[in-house]
Design a protein around this motif. Structure first.
Motif, PDB file in Angstrom:
ATOM      1  N   LYS A  61       0.806  -1.228   0.000  1.00 13.97           N
ATOM      2  CA  LYS A  61       0.000   0.000   0.000  1.00 13.97           C
ATOM      3  C   LYS A  61       0.834   1.271   0.000  1.00 13.97           C
ATOM      4  CE  LYS A  61      -3.991  -2.256   2.056  1.00 13.97           C
ATOM      5  NZ  LYS A  61      -4.925  -2.355   3.199  1.00 13.97           N
ATOM      6  N   ASN A  62       2.100   1.134   0.381  1.00 12.80           N
ATOM      7  CA  ASN A  62       2.957   2.327   0.420  1.00 12.80           C
ATOM      8  C   ASN A  62       3.734   2.546  -0.879  1.00 12.80           C
ATOM      9  OD1 ASN A  62       4.484  -0.026   1.130  1.00 12.80           O
ATOM     10  ND2 ASN A  62       6.174   1.307   1.710  1.00 12.80           N
ATOM     11  N   ILE A  63       3.624   1.599  -1.821  1.00 11.55           N
ATOM     12  CA  ILE A  63       4.361   1.745  -3.087  1.00 11.55           C
ATOM     13  C   ILE A  63       3.440   2.290  -4.173  1.00 11.55           C
ATOM     14  CG2 ILE A  63       5.557   0.538  -4.956  1.00 11.55           C
ATOM     15  CD1 ILE A  63       6.783  -1.312  -2.989  1.00 11.55           C
ATOM     16  N   ALA A  64       3.861   3.383  -4.781  1.00 11.59           N
ATOM     17  CA  ALA A  64       3.136   3.965  -5.915  1.00 11.59           C
ATOM     18  C   ALA A  64       3.730   3.392  -7.194  1.00 11.59           C
ATOM     19  CB  ALA A  64       3.267   5.482  -5.895  1.00 11.59           C
ATOM     20  N   TYR A  65       2.960   2.548  -7.878  1.00  9.83           N
ATOM     21  CA  TYR A  65       3.419   1.963  -9.141  1.00  9.83           C
ATOM     22  C   TYR A  65       3.166   2.967 -10.269  1.00  9.83           C
ATOM     23  CZ  TYR A  65       3.693  -2.507  -6.683  1.00  9.83           C
ATOM     24  OH  TYR A  65       4.016  -3.507  -5.802  1.00  9.83           O
ATOM     25  N   MET A  66       4.234   3.385 -10.909  1.00 10.29           N
ATOM     26  CA  MET A  66       4.132   4.411 -11.946  1.00 10.29           C
ATOM     27  C   MET A  66       4.612   3.866 -13.290  1.00 10.29           C
ATOM     28  SD  MET A  66       3.085   7.165 -10.406  1.00 10.29           S
ATOM     29  CE  MET A  66       2.989   8.031  -8.855  1.00 10.29           C
ATOM     30  N   VAL A  67       3.860   4.093 -14.346  1.00  9.46           N
ATOM     31  CA  VAL A  67       4.298   3.782 -15.710  1.00  9.46           C
ATOM     32  C   VAL A  67       4.238   5.081 -16.508  1.00  9.46           C
ATOM     33  CG1 VAL A  67       3.855   2.458 -17.804  1.00  9.46           C
ATOM     34  CG2 VAL A  67       3.442   1.413 -15.574  1.00  9.46           C
ATOM     35  N   PHE A  68       5.372   5.489 -17.052  1.00 12.61           N
ATOM     36  CA  PHE A  68       5.444   6.720 -17.835  1.00 12.61           C
ATOM     37  C   PHE A  68       5.990   6.428 -19.219  1.00 12.61           C
ATOM     38  CE2 PHE A  68       6.259   8.554 -13.444  1.00 12.61           C
ATOM     39  CZ  PHE A  68       4.979   9.068 -13.295  1.00 12.61           C
ATOM     40  N   GLU A  69       5.283   6.924 -20.236  1.00 13.10           N
ATOM     41  CA  GLU A  69       5.789   6.844 -21.601  1.00 13.10           C
ATOM     42  C   GLU A  69       6.598   8.095 -21.882  1.00 13.10           C
ATOM     43  OE1 GLU A  69       2.792   6.086 -24.493  1.00 13.10           O
ATOM     44  OE2 GLU A  69       1.923   4.426 -23.355  1.00 13.10           O
ATOM     45  N   VAL A  70       7.883   7.914 -22.149  1.00 14.70           N
ATOM     46  CA  VAL A  70       8.774   9.072 -22.364  1.00 14.70           C
ATOM     47  C   VAL A  70       9.724   8.768 -23.521  1.00 14.70           C
ATOM     48  CG1 VAL A  70       8.722   9.809 -19.941  1.00 14.70           C
ATOM     49  CG2 VAL A  70      10.475   8.196 -20.683  1.00 14.70           C
ATOM     50  N   GLU A  71      10.205   9.827 -24.157  1.00 16.11           N
ATOM     51  CA  GLU A  71      11.238   9.637 -25.185  1.00 16.11           C
ATOM     52  C   GLU A  71      12.627   9.726 -24.571  1.00 16.11           C
ATOM     53  OE1 GLU A  71       8.667  11.844 -26.113  1.00 16.11           O
ATOM     54  OE2 GLU A  71       7.679  10.301 -27.319  1.00 16.11           O
ATOM     55  N   ASP A  72      12.780  10.625 -23.607  1.00 18.27           N
ATOM     56  CA  ASP A  72      14.096  10.855 -22.998  1.00 18.27           C
ATOM     57  C   ASP A  72      14.083  10.307 -21.576  1.00 18.27           C
ATOM     58  OD1 ASP A  72      16.474  11.801 -21.970  1.00 18.27           O
ATOM     59  OD2 ASP A  72      16.353  13.718 -23.008  1.00 18.27           O
ATOM     60  N   LYS A  73      14.525   9.075 -21.421  1.00 20.36           N
ATOM     61  CA  LYS A  73      14.462   8.423 -20.112  1.00 20.36           C
ATOM     62  C   LYS A  73      15.435   9.055 -19.124  1.00 20.36           C
ATOM     63  CE  LYS A  73      12.827   4.005 -21.913  1.00 20.36           C
ATOM     64  NZ  LYS A  73      13.046   2.555 -22.029  1.00 20.36           N
TER      65      LYS A  73
END
Length: 631
Positions: free
Chosen positions: A202-214
């Motif tokens: 519950k304390n972990i925010a799972y994030m998925v980001f689409e980016v060109e410049d990692k």
């Protein structure tokens, strides 16, 4: 449980158990077969170590992970608890001595790989030991539906006939319901007590980001969260490159992979553990036994091969229960790249047979021979010699390892061989003239009596221990002796060690295990599809997606993942931003950062508008990650 708690406090300095540790320990003490499904960081080893210490006799621990066995044995020995591991490369006479120690030396833990149980004489010796508990770590390996199936695990059930009253404790960090049921069936667990800890973090925010410049997005994340971080990459080259890029941006970063020497690993690990470096860039070789509670951010810049491995690696964040972030950065080219890394490199039966036969040829193993022979191995040299593709070859050798045909230890090593080129009386004369070097030379001569006759491999750490000298000093002495033509001396670096567990039988060997190859390949494809579903599904909470994969249902969104945050964020008028983007792309092709800069909109708004334009087929992404108008 007062005695168990006292042991926990004495050895591990904790005042209370985490759920369901205490329930599992109680079940084992009641002599019940038990299954513990505890996600990474849940403290699985405590569940068998404490009841074993409370009972008379010795605990048999079966594990496929040599590094983890060595780590746990070392930790127990540091606590003055007697423990032994029978790992690969130990000769039969040394194993006999170790098993004698177990039988008569009041040892509490015997760690061994499942492949060791296939040796009849080892099994006979184990039958004579006062076993009080049989713990099966990484129990998902017993199921062909698990992500790391090993047929040798199927033999563990035979121990039930020899120890009918000894409880079995099966432990794993990741198993779907199908795998759990299969493990219980294959191990022959009798009415097991099953304890499952929720996969929810519950304390972990799972994030998925689409980016060109990692790199740019990493810089933003790491500046915002300057606490200890891990960045996972797919290969060794990316490790050093990414660490260097971050250092050039002013971050204190180090790196870790299987190709580093033990000293380099320890040095880099120490920098990160002591927070002299904020960031550890690592391959999946980094993680076992890592106990750092305040990791704030785990970033994956390449797609993981399975949800199981992603969950374990992401789960190294936030073990102090404070809010933490598991970030997966993707770009349009990732799917094709991962496809070539994971799926296109899976070996079929034909190439598996070719690689096995060439391995035997490479090490000059005759048909019907080779059992227990050990060799230093350089994968790149082997692939160049026989013109094999590197990744497919590695996967084939790893498959042979998991089937127990051979053991692959991916540890960087420095093989040293030497031979004295002058008579023994001249060596004695040299020692009398150079007394500072005498302890080293005497240790070598006493340890390797045939060193005058032929090139002999020497164990540097053993010589250092016997002579009470540091390894760098020994190396400098050997270089000096080589310069004086007293010895012939060679150093060779190797990426790995291979031990052959069976005699060479070519097609017969491969035919026996090839039935598992197709199943494994299909499983890997399905796992990769699950990863793609995780990143592509934009209308479901990311935490929900992970829980659903492991068969855990929940109606509540986590509220902190990238999907949940996007729901809360008020998006500005996308039509006006889309019009602005189309106007910019009429002039020239641009990437998302350039569009953001020129449009003066927020990054989230620009990404959202770009996704809409892509979905409506108004723009396209070029191979250089720039957006272009569709004609």
């Amino acid at each position: 449980m007062s005695e168990a708690l006292a042991i926990l406090q004495k050895y591990w300095k904790h005042d209370e158990f985490r759920s369901p540790q205490n329930e599992i320990i109680n079940s084992v003490l009641e002599e019940k077969d038990t299954f513990g499904l505890m996600p990474t960081g849940g403290g699985k080893s405590i569940c068998f170590q404490i009841p074993a210490l409370m009972k008379e006799g010795i605990c048999l621990v079966i594990s496929p992970l040599v590094a983890l066995m060595k780590d746990q044995v070392q930790r127990l020995q540091q606590l003055n608890i007697k423990a032994i591991a029978l790992t690969g490369g130990i000769q039969s006479d040394e194993m006999i001595t170790l098993l004698d120690n177990c039988e008569f030396g009041n040892y509490k833990f015997l760690y061994l790989s499942p492949e060791r149980l296939q040796s009849d004489w080892v099994l006979e010796r184990i039958k004579n030991l006062p076993i009080n508990l049989i713990a099966i770590d990484e129990a998902h390996c017993v199921s062909q539906w698990g992500h790391d199936f090993r047929p040798a695990y199927l033999k563990i059930a035979n121990l039930k006939t020899h120890f009918p009253k000894v409880p079995f404790l099966a432990l794993t960090a990741s198993a779907t319901n199908r795998v759990l049921d299969d493990v219980i069936l294959q191990l022959g667990l009798e009415k097991p007590a099953i304890f499952k800890k929720s996969f929810a973090r519950k304390n972990i925010a799972y994030m998925v980001f689409e980016v060109e410049d990692k790199l740019y997005r990493m810089e933003q994340i790491l500046k915002k969260n300057p606490q200890p971080s891990i960045i996972y990459v797919r290969n060794r080259k990316s490790c050093s490159e990414t660490a260097s890029q971050l250092q050039s941006l002013g971050f204190k970063a180090t790196y870790y992979h299987g190709g580093l020497s033990v000293k380099e690993k320890e040095k880099n690990m120490s920098l990160w553990m002591n927070e002299e470096a904020q960031i550890m860039v690592a391959t999946n070789a980094f993680g076992m036994g890592i106990d750092k509670s305040n990791v704030k951010t785990v970033i994956h810049i390449h797609l993981p091969e399975s949800i199981e491995s992603y969950y374990q690696e992401a789960g190294r964040a936030g073990r102090n229960e404070e809010k933490a972030f598991a970030v997966l950065l993707t770009s349009p080219s990732d799917k094709a790249q991962a496809q070539s890394q994971f799926i296109n490199v899976l070996p079929d039966k034909k190439i598996l047979t070719q690689i096995y036969i060439k391995l035997c040829t490479y090490f000059q193993i005759a048909y019907g021979e080779g059992i227990n022979e050990q060799f230093s191995f350089n994968l790149n040299h082997f692939c160049q010699k026989y013109n094999f593709p590197t990744l497919k070859t590695f996967n084939a050798i790893q498959f042979l390892d998991r089937q127990g045909i051979l053991s692959l230890t991916q540890e960087y090593s420095e093989k040293i061989t030497m031979q004295f080129m002058i008579p023994s009386k001249e060596v004695i004369r040299y020692m009398s003239l150079n007394p500072n070097e005498e302890p080293v030379l005497l240790s070598i001569l006493r340890t390797y009596p045939g060193i005058y006759e032929s090139q002999t491999a020497i164990n540097l750490s053993l010589v250092a221990k016997k002579s009470n000298c540091e390894e760098p000093l020994i190396l400098s002495i050997l270089e000096k002796l080589k310069g004086l033509a007293i010895i012939d001396y060679h150093k060779k670096n190797n990426d790995a060690t291979i031990i052959f567990n069976e005699v060479r039988e070519d097609e017969r060997t491969i035919n026996r295990v090839s039935k598992y190859l197709e199943t494994q390949n299909n499983q890997k494809v399905a796992q990769f599809e699950s990863v793609l579903h995780y990143i592509n599904e934009k209308k479901v909470c990311k935490s929900k997606l992970i829980l659903d994969y492991f068969g855990e249902k929940t109606e509540t969104d986590c509220g902190i993942c990238s999907y949940c945050i996007s729901k809360k964020t008020k998006i500005t008028d996308t039509s006006s931003i889309s019009d602005k983007i189309i106007g910019l792309l009429k002039i020239q092709d641009l990437n998302s950062r350039e569009i953001q800069k020129l449009s003066k909109n927020t990054e989230d708004d620009v990404i959202f508008a770009l996704q809409n334009l892509l979905e409506n087929n108004k723009i396209a992404v070029k191979p250089n990650n720039k957006y272009t108008l569709k004609l």
